[in-house]
Motif scaffolding. Sequence first.
Motif, PDB file in Angstrom:
ATOM      1  N   ARG A 165       0.843  -1.206   0.000  1.00  0.00           N
ATOM      2  CA  ARG A 165       0.000   0.000   0.000  1.00  0.00           C
ATOM      3  C   ARG A 165       0.877   1.254   0.000  1.00  0.00           C
ATOM      4  NH1 ARG A 165      -1.173   2.757   4.539  1.00  0.00           N
ATOM      5  NH2 ARG A 165      -0.839   0.925   5.856  1.00  0.00           N
ATOM      6  N   CYS A 166       1.824   1.332   0.929  1.00  0.00           N
ATOM      7  CA  CYS A 166       2.639   2.541   1.040  1.00  0.00           C
ATOM      8  C   CYS A 166       3.488   2.770  -0.204  1.00  0.00           C
ATOM      9  CB  CYS A 166       3.541   2.455   2.258  1.00  0.00           C
ATOM     10  SG  CYS A 166       2.612   2.356   3.786  1.00  0.00           S
ATOM     11  N   ALA A 167       4.094   1.683  -0.692  1.00  0.00           N
ATOM     12  CA  ALA A 167       4.955   1.834  -1.863  1.00  0.00           C
ATOM     13  C   ALA A 167       4.119   2.257  -3.065  1.00  0.00           C
ATOM     14  CB  ALA A 167       5.702   0.540  -2.156  1.00  0.00           C
ATOM     15  N   SER A 168       2.932   1.672  -3.214  1.00  0.00           N
ATOM     16  CA  SER A 168       2.171   1.983  -4.425  1.00  0.00           C
ATOM     17  C   SER A 168       1.514   3.356  -4.331  1.00  0.00           C
ATOM     18  CB  SER A 168       1.134   0.897  -4.716  1.00  0.00           C
ATOM     19  OG  SER A 168       0.110   0.952  -3.766  1.00  0.00           O
ATOM     20  N   THR A 169       1.127   3.777  -3.131  1.00  0.00           N
ATOM     21  CA  THR A 169       0.503   5.097  -3.060  1.00  0.00           C
ATOM     22  C   THR A 169       1.517   6.230  -2.977  1.00  0.00           C
ATOM     23  OG1 THR A 169       0.200   4.774  -0.700  1.00  0.00           O
ATOM     24  CG2 THR A 169      -1.721   4.377  -2.068  1.00  0.00           C
ATOM     25  N   SER A 170       2.648   5.992  -2.294  1.00  0.00           N
ATOM     26  CA  SER A 170       3.567   7.120  -2.071  1.00  0.00           C
ATOM     27  C   SER A 170       4.902   7.018  -2.793  1.00  0.00           C
ATOM     28  CB  SER A 170       3.886   7.257  -0.581  1.00  0.00           C
ATOM     29  OG  SER A 170       2.721   7.236   0.168  1.00  0.00           O
ATOM     30  N   ALA A 171       5.239   5.838  -3.278  1.00  0.00           N
ATOM     31  CA  ALA A 171       6.593   5.731  -3.821  1.00  0.00           C
ATOM     32  C   ALA A 171       6.649   4.850  -5.070  1.00  0.00           C
ATOM     33  CB  ALA A 171       7.548   5.197  -2.746  1.00  0.00           C
ATOM     34  N   SER A 172       5.600   4.939  -5.895  1.00  0.00           N
ATOM     35  CA  SER A 172       5.681   4.159  -7.132  1.00  0.00           C
ATOM     36  C   SER A 172       6.232   5.039  -8.247  1.00  0.00           C
ATOM     37  CB  SER A 172       4.311   3.583  -7.498  1.00  0.00           C
ATOM     38  OG  SER A 172       3.447   4.619  -7.863  1.00  0.00           O
ATOM     39  N   SER A 173       6.667   4.393  -9.289  1.00  0.00           N
ATOM     40  CA  SER A 173       7.289   5.134 -10.380  1.00  0.00           C
ATOM     41  C   SER A 173       6.257   6.006 -11.095  1.00  0.00           C
ATOM     42  CB  SER A 173       7.891   4.143 -11.370  1.00  0.00           C
ATOM     43  OG  SER A 173       8.190   4.814 -12.578  1.00  0.00           O
ATOM     44  N   ALA A 174       6.681   7.225 -11.448  1.00  0.00           N
ATOM     45  CA  ALA A 174       5.755   8.129 -12.129  1.00  0.00           C
ATOM     46  C   ALA A 174       5.732   7.863 -13.634  1.00  0.00           C
ATOM     47  CB  ALA A 174       6.156   9.576 -11.855  1.00  0.00           C
ATOM     48  N   ASN A 175       6.845   7.353 -14.168  1.00  0.00           N
ATOM     49  CA  ASN A 175       6.907   7.227 -15.632  1.00  0.00           C
ATOM     50  C   ASN A 175       7.458   5.882 -16.116  1.00  0.00           C
ATOM     51  OD1 ASN A 175       9.498   7.526 -14.813  1.00  0.00           O
ATOM     52  ND2 ASN A 175       9.984   9.287 -16.098  1.00  0.00           N
ATOM     53  N   GLY A 176       7.686   4.959 -15.179  1.00  0.00           N
ATOM     54  CA  GLY A 176       8.199   3.644 -15.590  1.00  0.00           C
ATOM     55  C   GLY A 176       7.412   2.561 -14.891  1.00  0.00           C
ATOM     56  N   TRP A 177       8.021   1.404 -14.724  1.00  0.00           N
ATOM     57  CA  TRP A 177       7.306   0.336 -14.025  1.00  0.00           C
ATOM     58  C   TRP A 177       7.612   0.325 -12.533  1.00  0.00           C
ATOM     59  CZ3 TRP A 177      11.154  -2.470 -11.945  1.00  0.00           C
ATOM     60  CH2 TRP A 177      12.303  -2.763 -12.692  1.00  0.00           C
ATOM     61  N   THR A 178       6.698  -0.282 -11.780  1.00  0.00           N
ATOM     62  CA  THR A 178       6.917  -0.539 -10.357  1.00  0.00           C
ATOM     63  C   THR A 178       6.648  -2.012 -10.132  1.00  0.00           C
ATOM     64  OG1 THR A 178       6.155   1.677  -9.777  1.00  0.00           O
ATOM     65  CG2 THR A 178       6.215   0.044  -7.998  1.00  0.00           C
ATOM     66  N   ARG A 179       7.620  -2.711  -9.596  1.00  0.00           N
ATOM     67  CA  ARG A 179       7.457  -4.153  -9.362  1.00  0.00           C
ATOM     68  C   ARG A 179       7.781  -4.482  -7.906  1.00  0.00           C
ATOM     69  NH1 ARG A 179      10.765  -5.301 -14.836  1.00  0.00           N
ATOM     70  NH2 ARG A 179       9.065  -4.742 -16.249  1.00  0.00           N
ATOM     71  N   VAL A 180       7.136  -5.522  -7.415  1.00  0.00           N
ATOM     72  CA  VAL A 180       7.338  -5.908  -6.029  1.00  0.00           C
ATOM     73  C   VAL A 180       7.680  -7.391  -5.965  1.00  0.00           C
ATOM     74  CG1 VAL A 180       6.210  -6.139  -3.792  1.00  0.00           C
ATOM     75  CG2 VAL A 180       5.757  -4.127  -5.201  1.00  0.00           C
ATOM     76  N   ILE A 181       8.797  -7.709  -5.337  1.00  0.00           N
ATOM     77  CA  ILE A 181       9.186  -9.111  -5.150  1.00  0.00           C
ATOM     78  C   ILE A 181       8.775  -9.550  -3.749  1.00  0.00           C
ATOM     79  CG2 ILE A 181      11.116 -10.728  -4.989  1.00  0.00           C
ATOM     80  CD1 ILE A 181      12.656  -9.054  -6.944  1.00  0.00           C
ATOM     81  N   VAL A 182       8.080 -10.661  -3.678  1.00  0.00           N
ATOM     82  CA  VAL A 182       7.738 -11.230  -2.373  1.00  0.00           C
ATOM     83  C   VAL A 182       8.182 -12.684  -2.335  1.00  0.00           C
ATOM     84  CG1 VAL A 182       5.806  -9.721  -1.735  1.00  0.00           C
ATOM     85  CG2 VAL A 182       5.391 -11.695  -3.227  1.00  0.00           C
ATOM     86  N   GLU A 183       8.355 -13.167  -1.130  1.00  0.00           N
ATOM     87  CA  GLU A 183       8.811 -14.536  -0.988  1.00  0.00           C
ATOM     88  C   GLU A 183       8.028 -15.214   0.114  1.00  0.00           C
ATOM     89  OE1 GLU A 183      13.040 -14.700  -0.924  1.00  0.00           O
ATOM     90  OE2 GLU A 183      13.065 -16.878  -0.804  1.00  0.00           O
ATOM     91  N   LYS A 184       7.868 -16.509   0.026  1.00  0.00           N
ATOM     92  CA  LYS A 184       7.058 -17.247   0.976  1.00  0.00           C
ATOM     93  C   LYS A 184       7.472 -16.979   2.431  1.00  0.00           C
ATOM     94  CE  LYS A 184       9.171 -21.290   2.401  1.00  0.00           C
ATOM     95  NZ  LYS A 184      10.511 -21.599   2.070  1.00  0.00           N
ATOM     96  N   PRO A 185       6.657 -17.247   3.407  1.00  0.00           N
ATOM     97  CA  PRO A 185       5.363 -17.923   3.284  1.00  0.00           C
ATOM     98  C   PRO A 185       4.247 -17.034   2.720  1.00  0.00           C
ATOM     99  CG  PRO A 185       5.835 -17.396   5.592  1.00  0.00           C
ATOM    100  CD  PRO A 185       7.055 -17.058   4.819  1.00  0.00           C
ATOM    101  N   PHE A 186       3.574 -17.571   1.697  1.00  0.00           N
ATOM    102  CA  PHE A 186       2.370 -16.924   1.184  1.00  0.00           C
ATOM    103  C   PHE A 186       1.193 -17.581   1.891  1.00  0.00           C
ATOM    104  CE2 PHE A 186       5.254 -17.145  -2.647  1.00  0.00           C
ATOM    105  CZ  PHE A 186       5.708 -15.839  -2.531  1.00  0.00           C
ATOM    106  N   GLY A 187       0.914 -17.157   3.088  1.00  0.00           N
ATOM    107  CA  GLY A 187      -0.159 -17.757   3.870  1.00  0.00           C
ATOM    108  C   GLY A 187       0.243 -19.120   4.394  1.00  0.00           C
ATOM    109  N   ARG A 188      -0.730 -19.768   5.073  1.00  0.00           N
ATOM    110  CA  ARG A 188      -0.438 -21.117   5.581  1.00  0.00           C
ATOM    111  C   ARG A 188      -1.456 -22.141   5.108  1.00  0.00           C
ATOM    112  NH1 ARG A 188      -1.819 -22.919  10.120  1.00  0.00           N
ATOM    113  NH2 ARG A 188       0.290 -23.406  10.813  1.00  0.00           N
ATOM    114  N   ASP A 189      -2.414 -21.686   4.321  1.00  0.00           N
ATOM    115  CA  ASP A 189      -3.380 -22.598   3.700  1.00  0.00           C
ATOM    116  C   ASP A 189      -4.086 -21.836   2.580  1.00  0.00           C
ATOM    117  OD1 ASP A 189      -5.070 -20.833   5.020  1.00  0.00           O
ATOM    118  OD2 ASP A 189      -5.550 -22.243   6.618  1.00  0.00           O
ATOM    119  N   SER A 190      -5.027 -22.489   1.920  1.00  0.00           N
ATOM    120  CA  SER A 190      -5.702 -21.864   0.778  1.00  0.00           C
ATOM    121  C   SER A 190      -6.303 -20.520   1.161  1.00  0.00           C
ATOM    122  CB  SER A 190      -6.829 -22.759   0.266  1.00  0.00           C
ATOM    123  OG  SER A 190      -6.286 -23.900  -0.338  1.00  0.00           O
ATOM    124  N   GLU A 191      -6.982 -20.522   2.296  1.00  0.00           N
ATOM    125  CA  GLU A 191      -7.730 -19.329   2.683  1.00  0.00           C
ATOM    126  C   GLU A 191      -6.824 -18.134   2.969  1.00  0.00           C
ATOM    127  OE1 GLU A 191     -10.812 -18.612   6.213  1.00  0.00           O
ATOM    128  OE2 GLU A 191     -10.643 -20.696   5.528  1.00  0.00           O
TER     129      GLU A 191
END
Length: 489
Positions: free
Chosen positions: A130-156
Motif C-alpha cells: 500500500r505505502c509503496a504503491s501510493t507514495s513511492a511508485s514510479s511516475a513514468n516507468g514500471w513498479t514491481r514488487v518481489i515477495v517470498e514465501k510464506p504466502f499464507g499457511r493454507d488456501s484461505e
Amino acid sequence: GNESTVSITVVGASGDLAKKKIFPALFALYYEGCLPKHFTIFGYARSRMTDAELRNLVGQTLTCRIDQRENCSDKMDEFLKRCFYHSGQYDSEENFAELDNKLKEHETGMVANRLYYLSIPPNIFVDVARCASTSASSANGWTRVIVEKPFGRDSESSAALTRGLKRYLVEDQIFRIDHYLGKELVENLSVLRFSNLVFEPLWSRQYIRNVQLIFSEDFGTEGRGGYFDSYGIIRDIMQNHLLQILALFAMETPVSLDAEDIRNEKVKVLRSMKPLQLENVVIGQYKSHTKGGVTYPAYIDDRTVPKDSVTPTFAAAALFINNARWDGVPFLMKAGKALHTKRAEIRVQFRHVPGNLYKRSFGTDLDRATNELVIRVQPDEAIYLKINNKIPGLGMRLDRSKLNLHYAARYSKEIPDAYERLLLDAIEGERRLFIRSDELDAAWELFTPVLKELEDKKIAPELYPYGSRGPVGAHYLAAKYNVRWGDLS
Ligand code: BG6
C-alpha cells in the motif's frame, strides 16, 4: 528516447535474507556487468542508520566469490557508493513519501523504474504494498514488487494475502519467488526434456515407473524454530520447492518459452492432481542423538520451539497426476531437516525391459536392474543415468554403471546463486520463474486438506534420530506403491 534507471529498494534491509542473499546477489550482478547502467539501491528498515552504516553492513557480506581478480575490491567500492539507506515504518505512507523524494534525486531526467524487494514477514506485505504503491511508485516507468514465501499457511490465508496485495498492485507487478526455480539444474530441466530426443519420448507412464523428489538437510532448525514451528516441513519445502519442480518435470510441452505459456502448463499439472490424502503422508520429527561423543539436539530442544510441538521436520508423500501422460505413476516426495546428508535431487526410475534377455544376470532383484536418471540439484550438481553394463572380461557379468555429467568436471564457471538469476529476471520483467497467483492457489489446494487434518487430529510425528535417514514410515509409504527410495538403495 529517455534513458532509464532502476531504483531497487530492499525493504527489511537489516534482515537475514537481505544480508545473506539479496545484497550479495545484487553485487554479483553488478560485478558481472548485468545491472543496467543507471541503478540505485536503497535499504529501507525501521532502525536508524546512515548511508555509511548501511554500506558498512552490506560491505561485510560481499565476497569476491566469482573470481579473485584484482579489480574486485574497486568494484565493491563502486557498488557500495550506489547503496543508500532510508529509515521508516513499514506502514507509513509518509515515510515512503520521504523515500520517494530521495529516489527522485537519483532519477532526474530518466525513466524511473522501481523494484521493491519485500524482505520482511508476510503479515506486513500488504502494508508495504500500500505505502509503496501510493507514495513511492514510479511516475513514468514500471513498479514491481518481489515477495517470498510464506504466502499464507493454507488456501484461505493465501487467498486473503493475494486479495490484499491486489488492492494495490496488479498481478503483473507481483513477482513471487520460489528460489528453487532459480537453481541452475531446475532451470535446466526443460532443456534436458525438450531439446534432447532421447528423454522426452520416455517421459510418461509408459516408461517411467515413479518419480522421486528428495530434499534433505543435515542440520536442524538451529534457532529458526520460531518461524518453522508454525509452518512445518510440508509448507516450508513440499508445497513450494518440491511441487514447483514436480510441475516443471511433468508439464506438457509449452506452446513457447514465454512466461505465460510455461505457467499455463505448470498450472494444468497442478490442477490435474488430487489433493494429498492422509494415508499418503508420513510425518517425522527429529529427536536428540549422540554420536562420537557429540549430542545433537532434538527439534523440541530448540529454544524457539514449544516443548510439546508436533510440527513435522520430515515428511514423505505420494502424489498422483490424473492425466493421460502420468495416470498411475507415483510422484514421491521426501523432505527433511537434521538428516544424514544435505542434498536435493530428482530421481526418475524407469520400467523393466520387457522380456529382458539378461534377466538371469540380475538374480531375483530385477528392480535393481532398471534404469534410473538422477538430477542432483545440489550440492555438487550432476545429471547421471544408471545403466546396465557388461563387466569387461570373458564371462557375461553385468553391473550398474553411470553415464555421468558432473558439472564441476564439465564446466569451469561457477554456478550463480538462485537469487542472482531471479533478481535479474525481475529487473528485466521476465516472469517465467515467478509463481503466478493461480499456480499458488492450485498448490495450496493440494496440501490444505491434509495439513488441516494433521493439525486437527494433532497427529504425532514419528521420531527419528538427528543425523539419521529419517523415519521408517517413509519406506512403508514407498513400498505401498512398489517403490524403493533411490537415495537409500
Ligand atoms: C527455504 C526454507 O525456503 O529453503 C529453509 O525456508 C531451507 O528451511 C531453505 O533451509 C533451503 O534452501 P537452499 O537453497 O539452501 O537449499
